[in-house]
Scaffold this motif. Sequence first.
Motif, short mmCIF file in Angstrom:
data_model
loop_
_atom_site.label_atom_id
_atom_site.label_comp_id
_atom_site.label_asym_id
_atom_site.label_seq_id
_atom_site.Cartn_x
_atom_site.Cartn_y
_atom_site.Cartn_z
N VAL A 197 6.57 -2.52 -50.53
CA VAL A 197 5.24 -3.01 -50.93
C VAL A 197 5.16 -4.50 -50.63
CG1 VAL A 197 3.61 -3.30 -52.83
CG2 VAL A 197 5.12 -1.31 -52.79
N VAL A 198 4.11 -4.89 -49.89
CA VAL A 198 3.90 -6.30 -49.59
C VAL A 198 2.53 -6.75 -50.07
CG1 VAL A 198 5.45 -6.33 -47.58
CG2 VAL A 198 3.02 -5.86 -47.27
N ALA A 199 2.43 -8.03 -50.36
CA ALA A 199 1.14 -8.67 -50.66
C ALA A 199 0.83 -9.56 -49.46
CB ALA A 199 1.21 -9.49 -51.93
N LEU A 200 -0.38 -9.45 -48.94
CA LEU A 200 -0.80 -10.24 -47.79
C LEU A 200 -1.92 -11.18 -48.18
CD1 LEU A 200 -1.03 -7.42 -45.08
CD2 LEU A 200 0.88 -8.99 -45.46
N ASP A 201 -1.84 -12.41 -47.72
CA ASP A 201 -2.96 -13.34 -47.80
C ASP A 201 -3.54 -13.41 -46.39
OD1 ASP A 201 -2.54 -13.91 -50.46
OD2 ASP A 201 -1.54 -15.82 -50.10
N LEU A 202 -4.81 -13.02 -46.25
CA LEU A 202 -5.47 -13.02 -44.96
C LEU A 202 -6.44 -14.19 -44.90
CD1 LEU A 202 -6.29 -9.21 -44.74
CD2 LEU A 202 -4.33 -10.40 -43.74
N GLY A 203 -6.61 -14.74 -43.71
CA GLY A 203 -7.53 -15.85 -43.55
C GLY A 203 -8.13 -15.90 -42.17
N SER A 204 -9.15 -16.69 -42.03
CA SER A 204 -9.80 -16.90 -40.74
C SER A 204 -8.86 -17.69 -39.83
CB SER A 204 -11.10 -17.68 -40.93
OG SER A 204 -11.56 -18.20 -39.70
N PRO A 205 -8.71 -17.29 -38.58
CA PRO A 205 -7.82 -18.05 -37.69
C PRO A 205 -8.34 -19.45 -37.38
CG PRO A 205 -8.89 -16.25 -36.49
CD PRO A 205 -9.26 -16.11 -37.94
N VAL A 206 -9.63 -19.72 -37.66
CA VAL A 206 -10.19 -21.05 -37.41
C VAL A 206 -10.55 -21.77 -38.70
CG1 VAL A 206 -10.99 -20.52 -35.08
CG2 VAL A 206 -12.49 -20.07 -37.02
N GLY A 207 -10.11 -21.24 -39.84
CA GLY A 207 -10.29 -21.92 -41.12
C GLY A 207 -11.64 -21.73 -41.78
N GLN A 208 -12.46 -20.80 -41.30
CA GLN A 208 -13.75 -20.57 -41.93
C GLN A 208 -13.56 -19.80 -43.23
OE1 GLN A 208 -15.82 -18.44 -38.83
NE2 GLN A 208 -16.83 -20.30 -38.14
N PRO A 209 -14.43 -20.03 -44.23
CA PRO A 209 -14.32 -19.27 -45.47
C PRO A 209 -14.63 -17.80 -45.23
CG PRO A 209 -16.25 -20.71 -45.53
CD PRO A 209 -15.51 -21.00 -44.25
N LEU A 210 -14.00 -16.94 -46.00
CA LEU A 210 -14.23 -15.50 -45.91
C LEU A 210 -15.39 -15.12 -46.82
CD1 LEU A 210 -10.57 -14.14 -45.91
CD2 LEU A 210 -12.04 -14.70 -43.98
N PRO A 211 -16.03 -13.98 -46.55
CA PRO A 211 -17.13 -13.54 -47.42
C PRO A 211 -16.65 -13.32 -48.85
CG PRO A 211 -17.02 -12.20 -45.42
CD PRO A 211 -15.79 -13.05 -45.44
N SER A 212 -17.57 -13.45 -49.79
CA SER A 212 -17.22 -13.20 -51.19
C SER A 212 -17.01 -11.71 -51.40
CB SER A 212 -18.32 -13.72 -52.11
OG SER A 212 -19.53 -13.06 -51.83
N TRP A 213 -16.29 -11.36 -52.47
CA TRP A 213 -16.00 -9.97 -52.79
C TRP A 213 -15.85 -9.86 -54.29
CZ3 TRP A 213 -11.19 -9.48 -55.06
CH2 TRP A 213 -10.29 -10.53 -54.85
N SER A 214 -15.89 -8.63 -54.78
CA SER A 214 -15.76 -8.37 -56.21
C SER A 214 -14.47 -7.61 -56.49
CB SER A 214 -16.93 -7.52 -56.70
OG SER A 214 -18.15 -8.18 -56.48
N ALA A 215 -13.97 -7.75 -57.69
CA ALA A 215 -12.78 -6.99 -58.08
C ALA A 215 -13.05 -5.51 -57.89
CB ALA A 215 -12.43 -7.28 -59.54
N GLY A 216 -12.07 -4.80 -57.37
CA GLY A 216 -12.21 -3.38 -57.08
C GLY A 216 -12.68 -3.09 -55.67
N ALA A 217 -13.02 -4.13 -54.92
CA ALA A 217 -13.45 -3.93 -53.53
C ALA A 217 -12.25 -3.53 -52.67
CB ALA A 217 -14.08 -5.21 -52.99
N HIS A 218 -12.53 -2.86 -51.58
CA HIS A 218 -11.50 -2.41 -50.65
C HIS A 218 -11.82 -2.87 -49.24
CE1 HIS A 218 -10.82 0.25 -54.04
NE2 HIS A 218 -9.62 0.49 -53.55
N ILE A 219 -10.79 -2.97 -48.40
CA ILE A 219 -10.98 -3.26 -46.99
C ILE A 219 -10.23 -2.22 -46.17
CG2 ILE A 219 -11.30 -5.74 -47.32
CD1 ILE A 219 -8.41 -6.10 -46.26
N ASP A 220 -10.68 -2.04 -44.95
CA ASP A 220 -9.95 -1.24 -43.96
C ASP A 220 -9.29 -2.23 -43.02
OD1 ASP A 220 -10.90 1.10 -45.05
OD2 ASP A 220 -12.48 1.37 -43.57
N LEU A 221 -7.98 -2.17 -42.92
CA LEU A 221 -7.22 -3.06 -42.04
C LEU A 221 -6.86 -2.28 -40.78
CD1 LEU A 221 -5.94 -5.88 -41.91
CD2 LEU A 221 -3.89 -4.89 -42.91
#
Length: 66
Positions: free
Chosen positions: A26-50
Amino acid sequence: MTSSALQAPAALALTVQRKDLIADGVVALDLGSPVGQPLPSWSAGAHIDLHCGSPTAAVIRQYSLC
């Protein structure tokens, strides 16, 4: 329901900023914009497809955001 409510959110190209092993397999990942732009807001319980790999041979994994 309007047609805009059915549209999928835009895909983002992100980079792994940090990777921590938190348990066996099990890993925890911190994802970010490659050019330093802020990411969209999200709410607890949201999911992403990687999508990992090439566009023609992508592996898709779903993750919860916390």
